[in-house]
Scaffold this active site. Structure first.
Site, mmCIF file in Angstrom:
data_model
loop_
_atom_site.group_PDB
_atom_site.id
_atom_site.type_symbol
_atom_site.label_atom_id
_atom_site.label_comp_id
_atom_site.label_asym_id
_atom_site.label_seq_id
_atom_site.Cartn_x
_atom_site.Cartn_y
_atom_site.Cartn_z
ATOM 1 N N GLY A 1 1.136 -0.494 -0.140
ATOM 2 C CA GLY A 1 -0.567 -0.120 -0.036
ATOM 3 C C GLY A 1 0.715 1.472 0.471
ATOM 4 O O GLY A 1 0.835 1.714 1.052
ATOM 5 N N TYR A 2 1.563 1.702 -1.392
ATOM 6 C CA TYR A 2 2.269 2.806 -1.287
ATOM 7 C C TYR A 2 1.363 3.476 -1.947
ATOM 8 O O TYR A 2 0.710 4.789 -1.721
ATOM 9 C CB TYR A 2 3.714 2.357 -2.011
ATOM 10 C CG TYR A 2 4.649 1.523 -0.729
ATOM 11 C CD1 TYR A 2 5.753 1.466 -1.685
ATOM 12 C CD2 TYR A 2 5.038 1.315 0.185
ATOM 13 C CE1 TYR A 2 6.783 1.233 -0.366
ATOM 14 C CE2 TYR A 2 5.142 0.684 1.221
ATOM 15 C CZ TYR A 2 6.837 0.641 0.474
ATOM 16 O OH TYR A 2 7.502 -0.038 1.117
ATOM 17 N N GLU B 1 14.634 -4.137 -3.287
ATOM 18 C CA GLU B 1 13.437 -4.229 -4.355
ATOM 19 C C GLU B 1 13.707 -3.737 -6.085
ATOM 20 O O GLU B 1 13.853 -4.979 -6.489
ATOM 21 C CB GLU B 1 12.612 -3.005 -4.033
ATOM 22 C CG GLU B 1 12.081 -3.256 -2.427
ATOM 23 C CD GLU B 1 11.286 -2.209 -2.161
ATOM 24 O OE1 GLU B 1 10.457 -2.160 -1.275
ATOM 25 O OE2 GLU B 1 10.373 -1.564 -2.885
ATOM 26 N N SER C 1 9.648 4.501 -12.042
ATOM 27 C CA SER C 1 9.375 3.996 -13.194
ATOM 28 C C SER C 1 11.046 4.459 -13.440
ATOM 29 O O SER C 1 11.805 4.532 -12.725
ATOM 30 C CB SER C 1 8.486 5.903 -13.516
ATOM 31 O OG SER C 1 8.912 7.128 -13.351
#
Lengths: 388, 364
Positions: A124-125, A241, A365
């Protein structure tokens, strides 16, 4: 992998291949979408029971403690076999984070259930108003006694509709505080006030959702680290990550898909396609080399931030380039909606390509990654800063 | 010390030596004085055993690993060293494998910097209309006629190593550049190096100059070709990395619109993309080194060659672009990087030929 393999590594490769053959139903092979929990979690559990579910976790926390080369062997065999994608938020994101920053109670409760698949996790970011600029997030967490009362709206939550738990960044400090006043919390999605709304993506899959939080009670024991230290905690594991997103697994699967499509349509016999396939194979070997290098930098004291950002961009764009070629190999049939049924096999021509568009968008991104590389690695000043 | 640290040390010391010899300014001087071979620089390199990098110490070489040699070649590329270093390093390895007295003599000459030995290795075919190389047994020797494929980076060559089938057997022979019956037609390349076309008109190669024959010859020559490809890939990666470094410095110092041009996002993103290209190409190079001597050797060399050639030309052209108008002026060093990249890419076979070569290793 180009480097020579030891006898132990060759043995592991055979064991993985044999295990996949013996334990993976045909219905789970060569898929494009992540299968729903009912279909995938039994297989996930078997992989856990074999000890292979968490190759990169340390052994003392139930992982394989696999070397970089062993991880690549696992990926190569999974891709060659067409093994399914399984939910990885637990194994790749919250698991390592709790290992590093979680309390003993949090680790004891959650780590075994992540490994066994009993708990499925989501992230939940992002919020509708906070994507690349995550620090501007607005989901509020108000402290009342031994609880936080959480109100807000998270989005792009992969597998949110199937998950049991969500790890989230919430604003426990003053509104408009940027990085300051953000806390990292674990939210039980069975709690009152949680609503989940699936989002259909460009490939027609409902793989993520919005999560609406309306006065959700979160015990303070579910805060990871201190209140207000959420940003520091979340960013501490960013390098890892990015490296996970940058792993060669998806590229290997895309390459397998390219070869299958080219064989199906006969493009594989044409020299223009052979050279493009060779080019893509070289890019995948390049990615494997870069991945091994990044893991070595992470384990040593190398520049992990640089290696991880580069890897994320290169890996995701390589998958996309491979699937561009696969589309070419599919020729006029590239836009076929449903997988083609041919003899006993089923082969998708359009889904993986459409799905791959998210790779350059999520996980930070590729534009953000490039800005990061330019700023932190190359030392080029930010235009937003005042000129001297 | 890790392997990476060892490579860094070698690269730093090699760059230091080359800077002491004149760095990039030397490359410019050599370019403008074609045909010029910087003999004193070559001897200085021989003094620190560069041509013998991969030759065991017992045979007079430096006994470095392949990856260490590539680090050295990266440094050579970064300073646009005009010597055919990769060619000589690869030649030395083959010579060290031969029991022929001529090979031992030639190796000695190479190791002390008296001779320059260039293998005739090319990814190219002959151009249409040219007569192919013919090798026929002539007594104990071999008679050569026809044309060998053109080769790049041949400046200063005193000898060539040629692999050819004669009498049904693959052999590797030594050709002295001054041999009668051999016409070495040399042309000037854009960076001041030489491109050579070897024309044979009944040249007789004595038995003594046949250095290897049969299966060992084939293996050694394949290993030489693959090693040479890796060596040139290393020079390209080093060259590209340095071109990028210079360009990033330029982005930080050149000001327009009241600020360093490196503060504009379009140029930041471009530079970041270039950085990624260099980093992954370097990773592949060293991964390919670890495949040398295994069944993956040829595939690995083709992969590293393709990537290094493609990345070098794309990135260095972008470097010219990011310099703006000054990048297009000869006085700016960045153009020297582009010129040398053209030569090394031509020598290494280029991106597309290496894709083709790679495809041949893949079962269809």
């Amino acid at each position: 992998m180009l480097r020579p393999e030891s006898a132990d590594e060759q043995r592991l490769r055979r064991e993985v291949s044999d295990w996949l053959q013996a334990n993976t139903p045909d219905t789970l092979r060569q898929l494009t979408f992540r299968p729903v929990p009912g279909a995938i979690m039994p297989w996930y559990r078997k992989l856990y029971e074999r000890g292979w579910i968490a190759p990169h976790w340390p052994r003392e926390h139930g992982g394989m403690g696999a070397s970089p080369a062993e991880q690549v062997i696992l990926f190569e065999e999974m891709a060659r076999f067409g093994a399914p994608d399984f939910p990885s938020q637990g194994i790749n994101q919250i698991g390592p984070l709790l290992i590093k920053f979680g309390s003993n109670a949090q680790r004891a409760l959650h780590l075994p259930r992540i490994l066994s698949g009993e708990s499925i996790w989501c992230q939940g970011y992002s919020e509708p108003g906070a994507g690349s600029d995550l620090a501007s997030l607005r989901t509020r967490a108000r402290l009342e006694g031994a609880e936080l009362i959480v109100n807000g709206h998270k989005t792009w939550t992969t597998w949110g509709q199937h998950a049991h738990w969500m790890y989230a960044l919430v604003r426990s400090g003053e509104p408009g505080g940027g990085h300051e006043g953000i806390s990292f919390v674990l939210i039980d999605l069975a709690a009152a006030g949680v609503t989940r709304r699936p989002i259909r993506n460009i490939a027609g899959d409902e793989e993520f959702c919005e999560v609406l939080l309306d006065h959700v009670h979160v015990p303070v024991a579910n805060v990871v680290g201190e209140l207000g230290s959420g940003w520091r905690i979340a960013t501490a594991l960013l390098n890892e990550e990015r490296i996970r997103i940058g792993s060669p697994l998806l590229a290997l699967k895309a390459l397998a898909r390219l070869r299958a499509v080219a064989r199906l349509t006969g493009a594989a016999g044409e020299s223009y396609m052979q050279e493009r396939i060779a080019h893509m194979e070289i890019e995948v070997e390049t990615l494997i080399a870069a991945y091994l290098d990044a893991l070595e930098q992470l384990e040593g004291d190398g520049d992990a931030a640089s290696a991880s950002a580069c890897l994320k961009v290169f890996a995701t764009e390589t998958v996309q380039r491979i699937l561009d070629v696969a589309q070419e190999a599919a020729g006029g049939m590239r836009a076929l909606l449903r997988p083609l049924q041919l003899r006993a096999a089923s082969i998708d021509l359009s889904e993986m390509f459409l799905q791959s568009r998210r790779l350059s968008i999520y996980g930070g991104s590729n534009e953000i990654q490039r800005s990061l590389i330019a700023g932190r690695v190359l030392g080029l000043a930010d235009a937003r800063r005042k000129p001297s | 010390m890790s392997a990476l640290d060892e490579r860094r040390l070698i690269a730093r010391s090699a760059a230091g030596l080359l800077d002491g010899l004149g760095g990039i300014a030397r490359a410019r001087r050599v370019r403008d004085a074609w045909p010029m071979f910087d003999r004193s620089a070559w001897r200085a390199m021989a003094e620190v055993a560069w041509p013998g990098s991969l030759v065991p110490e017992a045979q007079g070489g430096a006994g470095l690993r392949l990856d260490e040699t590539c680090a050295l070649l990266e440094a050579a590329g970064s300073r646009i060293a005009p010597e055919p270093l990769a060619a000589c390093i690869a030649a030395a390895v083959l010579l060290a494998h031969s029991a022929a007295p001529a090979a031992k003599l030639l190796l000695q000459g190479l190791l002390v910097g008296e001779q320059v030995v260039v293998p005739v290795v090319s990814a190219d075919r002959l151009w249409p209309g040219e007569s192919p190389l013919d090798a026929a047994r002539a007594g104990a020797g071999v008679r050569l006629s026809g044309t060998a494929p053109r080769i790049a980076d041949t400046q200063g060559a005193s000898d060539f190593l040629l692999g050819v089938v004669a009498g049904g057997e693959f052999i590797v022979v030594q050709l002295e550049a001054s041999s009668r019956g051999l016409d070495v037609r040399t042309s000037r390349a854009v960076d001041g190096s030489s491109l050579a076309e070897l024309q044979f008109d009944g040249l007789i190669v004595d038995q003594e100059r046949i250095l290897l024959s049969g299966a060992p010859a084939g293996l050694a020559f394949d290993a030489l070709a693959d090693g040479l490809c890796l060596g040139r890939a290393a020079q390209l990666v080093g060259l590209t990395g340095e071109a990028l470094r210079i360009t990033v410095e330029y982005l930080k110092t050149r000001e327009q619109f009241g600020r360093p041009i490196g503060s504009f996002q379009a140029l930041q993103h471009r530079a970041a993309t270039m950085h990624i290209e260099v980093a992954v190409s370097r990773a592949l190079l060293y991964e390919a080194c670890s495949a040398y001597g295994t069944a993956q050797q040829g595939r690995a060399a083709a992969a590293a060659g393709a990537r290094a050639c493609g990345a070098a030309l794309r990135v260095v052209q972008d470097c010219v672009q990011l310099h703006g108008a000054i990048g297009f002026a000869d006085e700016c060093d960045i153009g020297l990087f582009l010129r040398r990249a053209m030569v090394l890419a031509g020598a290494a076979g280029g991106e597309m030929r290496n894709w083709r070569r790679y495809a041949e290793f893949t079962p269809s």
